[in-house]
Write an enzyme that holds these catalytic residues in place. Structure first.
Site, PDB file in Angstrom:
ATOM      1  CE  LYS A 110      -4.448   0.999   0.356  1.00 29.30           C
ATOM      2  NZ  LYS A 110      -5.761   0.374  -0.227  1.00 29.30           N
TER       3      LYS A 110
HETATM    4  P1  NAD Z   1     -13.463   7.856  -1.868  1.00 29.60           P
HETATM    5  O1  NAD Z   1     -12.217   9.184  -1.440  1.00 29.60           O
HETATM    6  O2  NAD Z   1     -13.848   7.825  -3.282  1.00 29.60           O
HETATM    7  O3  NAD Z   1     -14.768   7.968  -1.019  1.00 29.60           O
HETATM    8  C1  NAD Z   1     -14.659   7.916   0.451  1.00 29.60           C
HETATM    9  C2  NAD Z   1     -15.971   8.566   0.853  1.00 29.60           C
HETATM   10  O4  NAD Z   1     -15.847   8.554   2.356  1.00 29.60           O
HETATM   11  C3  NAD Z   1     -16.294   9.768   0.633  1.00 29.60           C
HETATM   12  O5  NAD Z   1     -17.775  10.136   0.095  1.00 29.60           O
HETATM   13  C4  NAD Z   1     -15.992  10.655   1.668  1.00 29.60           C
HETATM   14  O6  NAD Z   1     -16.997  12.016   1.825  1.00 29.60           O
HETATM   15  C5  NAD Z   1     -16.474   9.729   3.024  1.00 29.60           C
HETATM   16  N1  NAD Z   1     -15.821   9.979   4.039  1.00 29.60           N
HETATM   17  C6  NAD Z   1     -14.504  10.355   4.604  1.00 29.60           C
HETATM   18  N2  NAD Z   1     -14.334  10.550   5.735  1.00 29.60           N
HETATM   19  C7  NAD Z   1     -15.694  10.371   6.222  1.00 29.60           C
HETATM   20  C8  NAD Z   1     -15.971  10.300   7.596  1.00 29.60           C
HETATM   21  N3  NAD Z   1     -15.563  10.933   8.627  1.00 29.60           N
HETATM   22  N4  NAD Z   1     -17.472  10.210   7.634  1.00 29.60           N
HETATM   23  C9  NAD Z   1     -18.241  10.101   6.602  1.00 29.60           C
HETATM   24  N5  NAD Z   1     -17.876   9.920   5.364  1.00 29.60           N
HETATM   25  C10 NAD Z   1     -16.624  10.095   5.343  1.00 29.60           C
HETATM   26  O7  NAD Z   1     -12.808   6.408  -1.499  1.00 29.60           O
HETATM   27  P2  NAD Z   1     -12.846   4.926  -1.885  1.00 29.60           P
HETATM   28  O8  NAD Z   1     -12.179   4.786  -3.246  1.00 29.60           O
HETATM   29  O9  NAD Z   1     -14.431   5.074  -2.298  1.00 29.60           O
HETATM   30  O10 NAD Z   1     -12.664   4.168  -0.606  1.00 29.60           O
HETATM   31  C11 NAD Z   1     -13.447   3.911   0.381  1.00 29.60           C
HETATM   32  C12 NAD Z   1     -12.874   2.786   1.207  1.00 29.60           C
HETATM   33  O11 NAD Z   1     -12.924   1.704   0.701  1.00 29.60           O
HETATM   34  C13 NAD Z   1     -11.427   2.958   1.760  1.00 29.60           C
HETATM   35  O12 NAD Z   1     -11.336   2.406   3.109  1.00 29.60           O
HETATM   36  C14 NAD Z   1     -10.659   2.434   0.620  1.00 29.60           C
HETATM   37  O13 NAD Z   1      -9.245   1.583   1.297  1.00 29.60           O
HETATM   38  C15 NAD Z   1     -11.405   1.181   0.446  1.00 29.60           C
HETATM   39  N6  NAD Z   1     -11.541   0.513  -0.701  1.00 29.60           N
HETATM   40  C16 NAD Z   1     -11.316   1.304  -1.863  1.00 29.60           C
HETATM   41  C17 NAD Z   1     -10.977   0.528  -3.285  1.00 29.60           C
HETATM   42  C18 NAD Z   1     -11.202   0.942  -4.363  1.00 29.60           C
HETATM   43  O14 NAD Z   1     -11.193   0.460  -5.373  1.00 29.60           O
HETATM   44  N7  NAD Z   1     -11.305   2.513  -4.602  1.00 29.60           N
HETATM   45  C19 NAD Z   1     -10.829  -0.957  -3.169  1.00 29.60           C
HETATM   46  C20 NAD Z   1     -10.763  -1.487  -1.692  1.00 29.60           C
HETATM   47  C21 NAD Z   1     -10.962  -1.070  -0.720  1.00 29.60           C
END
Ligand code: NAD
Length: 418
Positions: A110
């Site tokens: 990561k």
């Molecule tokens: P992103 O940045 O697109 O979205 C994150 C969302 O969370 C946003 O809507 C933001 O406003 C919200 N957020 C942030 N802090 C917050 C809080 N304190 N309270 C409420 N909402 C909050 O990110 P993403 O790519 O959707 O990733 C989200 C999670 O999924 C992370 O843990 C990431 O590691 C995990 N993840 C993502 C992927 C991927 O392909 N994008 C793959 C596996 C895991």
């Protein structure tokens, strides 16, 4: 100061805790314990950037390569102000276990940069992205370590990273996944994590004897993962009653119109609040809603011992990595809430990244239908394996998932020789 949740535990220690329990259950050879628990390599770099104002700002960047026994290191890059080495270390080890659990031939890594992409111009983001790749050049490569998007990064950032790597090494699309399709990205990669959340949520719903049409869903975090999961679950017949982002949440017991909500969020400075087809509520209220499925899809440590007792959902599907603290997890388990752990629920991203990488190496492309079918097959198989071990060993889904994953990595390590 390492970032700890209010009970004093850092994210990497939380993952280590689950690792220890699962390792004990499978009687892992003690010689392997330290080796598999700890990262192979950790790199911290300075990323100096001349900002638009003319001022020089130095950001800290990280790449943690946890384990490559089963294949090249693989894992996303996060741009977020809260990024630190503890989080990146935890996320890297989760990638090792995730890849092993869903049986893709990758290890785990990561990366991240402590910066606030929401407050940076496109030019500044491009400079950070290119500089990050220059600094990581020594340790990454299409057969060595393959980055991907995560929180705060997207396909545009992957395109800059691929381009920067290509300046030195020649055109190498397989150096990153999650690229735009026009540059060799995979169809369906952008929505793959949300699609995987949908598949695993439906599997859990089915196991509870419910039909999707009977199911109400609340989603905490409305970014890449949350939005795709919401739309795909709605397409399957589920009712999305609430979604929240960092500013707050919105609720409609009759179901939210997601297309209108996404347009509203884009128009209103990235918040779902103030949506005319729903009522504004706090994120704490969202977590306590009377719904069937709750999907934390924002960041780690969202459900803890303070709000876990209020959770009324029957199933939690961990779209985010590490959304439950140790105590939060324990309380939900005691209350009989079924948890589909992150290393399965959000593995759709790494599975389709694997397809993208294979397509890039073969200079070939697959159609959306094939990709979604293969994604479903892998997740369905992994879900069934996890549930079987959980029942047989009388452990939680999370510990079962770790047991399967650690066994596979240990076996690969054994065959290679440490
Ligand atoms: P992103 O940045 O697109 O979205 C994150 C969302 O969370 C946003 O809507 C933001 O406003 C919200 N957020 C942030 N802090 C917050 C809080 N304190 N309270 C409420 N909402 C909050 O990110 P993403 O790519 O959707 O990733 C989200 C999670 O999924 C992370 O843990 C990431 O590691 C995990 N993840 C993502 C992927 C991927 O392909 N994008 C793959 C596996 C895991």
């Amino acid at each position: 100061m390492p970032k700890k949740n209010h009970t004093g535990m850092t994210f990497d220690k939380l993952i280590e805790h689950y690792f220890n329990i699962a390792a004990d259950k499978i009687n892992l050879n003690p010689e392997y314990l330290t080796f598999l628990k700890n990262p192979y390599r950790e790199l911290q770099v300075q990323i100096p950037v001349r900002m638009d104002t003319g001022k020089l700002q130095i950001f800290l960047g990280y790449r943690v390569q946890h384990n490559a026994a089963r294949g090249p290191y693989k894992g996303g890059i996060r741009f977020h102000p809260r990024v630190d080495l503890h989080d990146v270390r935890a996320l890297a080890s989760l990638m090792t276990w995730k890849s092993a659990l869903v049986d893709v031939p990758f290890g785990g890594a990561k990366g991240g940069v402590a910066c606030n992409p929401k407050k940076m111009s496109k030019e500044e983001l491009q400079k950070v992205s290119r500089s990050f790749i220059n600094k990581m050049d020594l340790v990454i490569g299409p057969h060595r370590d393959i980055p991907a998007p995560d929180v705060g990064t997207n396909e545009q950032i992957m395109a800059w990273m691929m381009d920067q790597y290509g300046i030195k090494h020649g055109h190498t699309p397989a150096i990153v996944t999650g690229k735009p399709v026009v540059l060799g990205g995979s169809p369906e990669r952008q929505g793959a994590t949300g699609r995987g959340v949908m598949y695993t949520a439906l599997a859990a719903i089915k196991d509870m004897g419910m039909e999707p049409e009977q199911v109400s869903v609340a989603i905490h975090g409305f970014g890449n993962v949350g939005q795709f999961a919401a739309k795909l679950l709605q397409d399957e017949g589920c009712k999305i009653v609430a979604v929240g982002d960092s500013a707050g949440a919105v609720y409609n017991p009759k179901g939210l119109n997601l297309n209108d909500l996404i347009k509203h969020k884009q128009k209103n400075g990235s918040t779902v609040m103030g949506f005319s087809n729903g009522k504004d509520i706090s994120n704490e209220e969202l977590l306590a809603l009377n719904c069937d499925v709750l999907i934390p899809a924002s960041l780690e440590g969202i459900i803890d011992e303070r709000n876990a007792p209020n959770v009324k959902a029957k199933v939690i599907v961990e779209g985010a990595n590490g959304p439950l603290t140790l105590e939060g997890d324990r309380i939900l388990e005691e209350n009989g809430v079924i948890v589909i752990p992150d290393i399965l629920a959000n593995a759709g991203g790494v599975i389709v990244s694997y397809f993208e990488w294979v397509m890039n190496l073969q200079e070939f492309s697959w159609e959306s239908k094939e990709i979604n079918r293969e994604l479903y097959k892998r997740l369905d198989k992994s879900y069934k394996e996890m549930v079987k071990v959980a029942k047989k060993e009388n452990v939680s889904n999370r510990i079962a998932a770790f047991m399967i994953a650690i066994s596979r990595v240990a076996e690969a390590t054994h065959m290679r020789g440490i």
